[in-house]
Design a protein around this motif. Structure first.
Motif: not given
Length: 493
Positions: A83-89, A108
């Motif tokens: 989720l954190i990685r996805s939020s960073r695109r 992350d």
């Protein structure tokens, strides 16, 4: 660059194809495959870290592990990390921004591990939770992630070089200057997957355009896209009427191809801007405050803490310098000079006096030269070792200056027979931050006298580069490099 992934079949007969005998892979991806590759690599790292941690724990400790608790913690860690990685695109990256990640994945992973441990504690499972296993897993994961990044970059670079990742670009608008500028800017990115197919124009005013093939109008362009020979169309026609733009887009809308518009301002001002979204409106940021929000407090904290420590440790040296100045020449110990500071305001900059008192130059109308007769014998040593700059630590503590930043210039400083601000375009941009005792230009060989306009321009370019690239690590690097420059730079006198 396009935002959606495209998979198409290679075609050796395409317009602008590579030379015969250059065998390309039959399956071709656009650079949007980069994101999924990073996602797959992260899944592999998350998975193989499990047996590594368990085997290491069994070897080092040999105590049985409560698997249900640790499976719960692992699930939370994986979910939080992704989720954190996805939020960073991070999984929507392309080859254009491949090198932008510098340790984000490691941070992350650490945050995700802390969240997992916090939830285990919150649910009252901490008694059956092995801190040793969790630490070994985090360590294994960090090592795997750190190793995977350079390997992924090597793999993607080879895919791009072989043609497995290739972005075929066609221009619409046979304007030589615009196309040449766009190609130059794209080529400067050093992206091996870009390939320029040709130029289309329904109303061409030229018969040839360097090495690019003229491929007809937008109907011919649509046919190439239909055959999978064009992935992206860049519309680069100056002063394009809105109705004609709509006709071109409508003509290309029936085929699967990315259509992008490059406004004339983006070509004329390149590369001195950054693209941002203001809501859904794209804007070209020509200037931007470099230290905003948290960064301004981080920068000020760095200056106050390190400047205070430097002042304490260097106080004996400053005392000796002051004593030598007092003993060897009449006049004040300090030379207080008005210079241009933050927001183009005038500040008083402190230095040890290195010239004879009756020959000091407040406006710096005459540049200090080698063997300058105005400089005292003690002053020559102080200037050579930059000891004369140490009183500026008081400027740093006061908030007038920073430890690292563009050097403040005197009010009447000249390059040749012209004022600095008149000789160098964009000179005022260096005043967006507080001036520094040292800077990127000074550690890049531009310390001391600036004899030519070319050197002045280069110094301003490096000042702007520092502002755009600022980080704590860059500041620390410049401070360490300054020590080397003090002892080995021959241009300081």
């Amino acid at each position: 660059m396009p935002d959606d992934a495209a998979l198409s079949q290679g075609n050796s007969e395409s317009a602008g194809a590579r030379p015969a005998g250059d065998r390309r892979p039959r399956v071709r991806f656009t650079s949007n495959i980069v994101g999924p590759i990073f996602l797959l690599a992260d899944f592999i790292c998350l998975a193989i870290s499990v047996p590594i941690a368990l085997v290491s724990y069994s070897f080092l400790v040999g105590v049985p592990v409560n698997y249900p608790v640790h499976i719960f913690a692992l699930a939370v860690l994986i979910a939080a990390f992704l989720l954190i990685r996805s939020s960073r695109r991070a999984y929507r990256r392309t080859l254009v921004d491949l090198m932008h990640e510098e340790g984000d994945a490691l941070v992350d992973a650490t945050v995700a591990s802390l969240l997992a441990s916090a939830l285990v504690w919150q649910f009252g499972l901490i008694e059956n939770y092995s801190r040793g296993v969790s630490l070994l897993y985090l360590l294994s994961l960090l090592v795997c992630l750190a190793i995977s990044r350079p390997l992924i970059r090597i793999f993607l670079t080879r895919m791009a070089s072989s043609g497995a990742i290739e972005q075929r670009i066609a221009f619409y608008g046979a304007d030589p200057q615009s196309v040449a500028m766009i190609r130059r800017l794209l080529t400067a990115l050093d992206l091996p997957h870009l390939r320029f197919v040709g130029v289309a124009d329904d109303r061409p005013k030229i018969e040839a355009l360097d090495d690019l093939k003229l491929i007809g109008g937008y109907e011919d362009l649509a046919e190439l896209a239909r055959r999978g020979e064009v992935d992206q169309v860049l519309i680069s026609v100056p002063n394009l009427p809105p109705q004609r733009l709509h006709d071109i887009v409508d003509g290309l809308s029936a085929v699967s191809v990315d259509v992008s518009l490059i406004p004339p301002e983006a070509i004329e001002l390149a590369p001195d801007y950054r693209v941002h979204l203001l809501g859904s409106l794209p804007v070209l940021n020509l200037w931007q405050r470099p230290f905003r929000d948290v960064n301004q407090f981080v920068k000020r904290g760095e200056d106050f803490l390190l400047g205070g420590i430097a002042l304490v440790f260097l106080a004996p040296l400053m005392g000796i310098a002051a004593l030598l100045i007092r003993m060897t020449s009449p006049g004040p110990i300090l030379f207080v000079q008005p210079r241009v500071g933050f927001n183009n305001e005038v500040i008083d900059v402190y230095k040890f006096r290195t010239m004879y008192a009756d020959q000091t130059d407040l406006g710096a109308r005459a540049t200090t030269t080698k063997d300058d007769p105005r400089v005292t014998p003690v002053g020559k040593i102080l200037r050579k070792l930059s000891i004369d700059e140490l009183p500026q630590l008081f400027n740093v503590i006061r908030g007038d200056m920073s430890l690292v930043g563009p050097r403040p210039h005197a009010l009447e400083m000249r390059v040749g027979d012209r004022y600095y601000q008149d000789a160098v375009r964009g000179y005022a941009g260096r005043h967006r931050v507080r001036p520094g005792i040292t800077g990127l230009a000074q550690v890049k060989g531009l310390r001391g006298e600036i004899r030519t306009v070319e050197r002045a321009k280069r110094r301003v370019e490096l000042d702007k580069e520092y502002i755009d690239r600022w980080s704590l690590w860059l500041d620390l690097h410049i401070m360490l490099a300054t020590v080397r420059a003090v002892f080995f730079d021959r241009d300081a006198y």
